[in-house]
Enzyme design. Structure first.
Site, PDB file in Angstrom:
ATOM      1  N   GLU A   1      -2.101   7.361  -0.936  1.00  9.34           N
ATOM      2  CA  GLU A   1      -3.415   6.786  -0.624  1.00  9.34           C
ATOM      3  C   GLU A   1      -4.037   7.522   0.552  1.00  9.34           C
ATOM      4  OE1 GLU A   1      -3.549   2.546   0.175  1.00  9.34           O
ATOM      5  OE2 GLU A   1      -2.178   2.157  -1.500  1.00  9.34           O
TER       6      GLU A   1
ATOM      7  N   GLU B   1       3.837   0.208   0.981  1.00  9.55           N
ATOM      8  CA  GLU B   1       3.634  -0.204   2.371  1.00  9.55           C
ATOM      9  C   GLU B   1       4.422  -1.436   2.804  1.00  9.55           C
ATOM     10  OE1 GLU B   1      -0.513  -0.488   3.254  1.00  9.55           O
ATOM     11  OE2 GLU B   1      -0.830   1.641   2.983  1.00  9.55           O
TER      12      GLU B   1
HETATM   13  C1  BGC Z   1      -3.300  -0.616   0.933  1.00  8.54           C
HETATM   14  C2  BGC Z   1      -4.468  -0.899   0.031  1.00  8.54           C
HETATM   15  C3  BGC Z   1      -5.706  -1.179   0.866  1.00  8.54           C
HETATM   16  C4  BGC Z   1      -6.018   0.075   1.660  1.00  8.54           C
HETATM   17  C5  BGC Z   1      -7.252  -0.054   2.549  1.00  8.54           C
HETATM   18  C6  BGC Z   1      -3.640   0.226   2.137  1.00  8.54           C
HETATM   19  O1  BGC Z   1      -3.106  -0.390   3.263  1.00  8.54           O
HETATM   20  O2  BGC Z   1      -2.211  -0.126   0.214  1.00  8.54           O
HETATM   21  O3  BGC Z   1      -4.134  -1.948  -0.815  1.00  8.54           O
HETATM   22  O4  BGC Z   1      -6.780  -1.608   0.128  1.00  8.54           O
HETATM   23  O5  BGC Z   1      -4.941   0.437   2.468  1.00  8.54           O
HETATM   24  O6  BGC Z   1      -7.067  -1.037   3.508  1.00  8.54           O
END
Ligand code: BGC
Length: 458
Positions: free
Chosen positions: A364, A169
């Site tokens: 993610e 990110e």
């Molecule tokens: C990030 C994580 C974060 C998650 C939830 C993403 O932006 O890579 O590190 O905990 O989202 O906010």
């Protein structure tokens, strides 16, 4: 993919969960680790919710064996974690910390012993403080510093680790770290500087790809893990689909929101050039961009990681321009107030695959919930199950239209949620921070069944 090949998730789909080093490891002053910008930032009064910090976090540094057993119990096939640059190179460059290397070696071995494939991210936001003092992302030397770090990682771990992501990110570490200052190092830099940092970050990515390839001990699969809010069409009418596609790859104005986009960050990496729209919009802020830079940035990669949490509904407006469809009152949202928009996990990967033609990993996806230990001693999280079922259902559909290879739930366990401290719980494993006790939430058992059945019931 062809119409008649409706098969859902591929048989070797990487069903996983993800974490990042600072969010789970703890042990910030142990075994020769150097300081990074989050170690410093979190100690400043008022920066983080409740003045929390990651000094102990989930104590994963000491409990990783127990955590790998929990992953095994969940039936995970893959685990995405990040290496803390300052744990292996305490000053970011130069002196190597053998104990830091030993920790990641032990974690990797433990994963492999339990048939869990490691997916390693090089940079999940922990810029070594010594490098920050030397200008960090503003210093063009960071391209070589990051390259040196990638070389070390390749030499030490790539005999056993096959999958690597360079940056996690960049939108966030530039946008939140240096544009609005909510994240470490908490700076509100001039916009021009942030474009320069972004360009250096992309060059550093390219340099890391070169180093991983050159020093890799096997044929590595290398990728990148940006983020963005996806766009999805209001209806399946051609014009709405076209509007959603256009909105997804368009760019915000050259203001303090500029980092929130896909194409400025991904076109140069995958297509070898910055988008024309941005060259025009951002002209007065841009650093010098050479052909040589673009060649480095577009060093070929093998997979495209994308973190996807939510999206915006778009339709074609009467004026022939995409317009956002307002959400209705009471629209579903997660505990952290993010909208629940499962469609983004169908349309996002589909549009990204169309444009970039690389195998896709959802690096993610997940949500925070108000999880508690119930009277029966268990953690019931029906919202997480419902959310994940809806999102994975859409991803399953996307597998028929795009080459999708894996999904990493964010997160494996509750952890340090950056500026929100420990107030948000994103994990499938509950962590009681008072005792470090772990409890598998209902969603962890549910996910196990999804993995075992390769998503058949979704
Ligand atoms: C990030 C994580 C974060 C998650 C939830 C993403 O932006 O890579 O590190 O905990 O989202 O906010």
């Amino acid at each position: 993919m062809s119409e008649n090949k409706k098969s859902g998730f591929p048989v070797d789909f990487a069903w996983g969960a993800a974490t990042s080093s600072y969010q789970v490891e703890g042990a910030v002053n142990e075994d020769g680790k150097g300081m990074h910008i989050w170690d410093v930032f979190t100690k400043e009064e008022g920066r983080i919710w409740g003045n929390h910090n990651g000094d102990i976090a989930c104590d994963h540094y000491h409990r990783f064996r127990e955590d790998v057993q929990l992953m095994k119990k969940m039936g995970l096939k893959a685990y995405r974690f990040s290496i803390d640059w300052s744990r292996v190179l305490p000053e970011g460059s130069g002196k190597i910390n053998e104990k830091g290397i030993a920790f990641y070696n032990a974690l990797i071995d433990e994963l492999l012993k339990n048939d869990i494939e490691p997916y390693v991210t090089l940079y999940h936001w922990e810029l070594p403080y010594e490098l920050y003092k030397r200008g960090g992302w503003m210093n063009p030397q960071i391209v070589e510093w990051f390259g040196e770090y990638a070389k070390l990682v390749a030499e030490q771990f790539s005999d056993r680790v096959k999958y690597f992501f360079t940056l996690n990110e960049p939108q966030c570490f530039v946008g939140l770290g240096f544009v609005n200052g909510d994240h470490a190092p908490g700076v509100q830099a001039p916009i021009r500087d942030t474009f320069e940092m972004a360009h250096n970050a992309l060059k550093a990515h390219g340099r890391a790809v070169q180093m991983l390839r050159q020093y890799g001990k096997q044929n590595l699969v290398i990728g990148y893990a940006p983020t963005a809010s996806m766009c999805y069409p209001e209806t399946e009418r051609e014009e709405d689909i076209a509007a959603a596609r256009e909105a997804l790859f368009s760019l915000p104005p050259a203001g303090r929101e500029w980092t929130w986009n896909v194409s400025w960050w991904s076109d140069p990496v995958l297509l070898g050039h910055y988008p024309e729209e941005g060259i025009m919009k951002y002209e007065k802020y841009l650093p010098k961009i050479t052909e040589e830079d673009l060649k480095l940035i577009s060093e070929p990669i093998d997979m495209y990681g994308q973190n996807i949490y939510n999206g915006r509904c778009i339709r074609m407006g009467k004026d022939g321009k995409p317009e956002e469809v307002m959400r209705y009152e009471g629209f579903p949202k997660t505990a952290i107030d993010w909208p629940v928009t499962p469609e983004c996990l169908y349309w996002g990967p589909r549009f990204l695959y169309e444009r970039y033609r690389k195998p896709i990993y959802i690096t993610e996806n997940g949500l925070s919930c108000h999880d508690v230990i119930s009277l029966d001693g268990k953690v019931h999280d029906p919202n997480r199950i419902d959310f994940t079922a809806r999102y994975l259902g859409q991803l399953k559909k996307a597998c028929d239209d795009a080459d999708i290879r894996g999904y990493f739930h964010w997160s494996l366990m509750d952890n340090f949620e950056w500026s929100k401290g420990y107030s948000e719980r994103f994990g499938m494993i509950y962590v009681d921070y008072r005792t470090q006790e772990r409890i598998l939430k209902d969603s962890a058992y549910w996910y196990k069944n999804i993995i075992e059945t390769n998503g058949r019931e979704l």
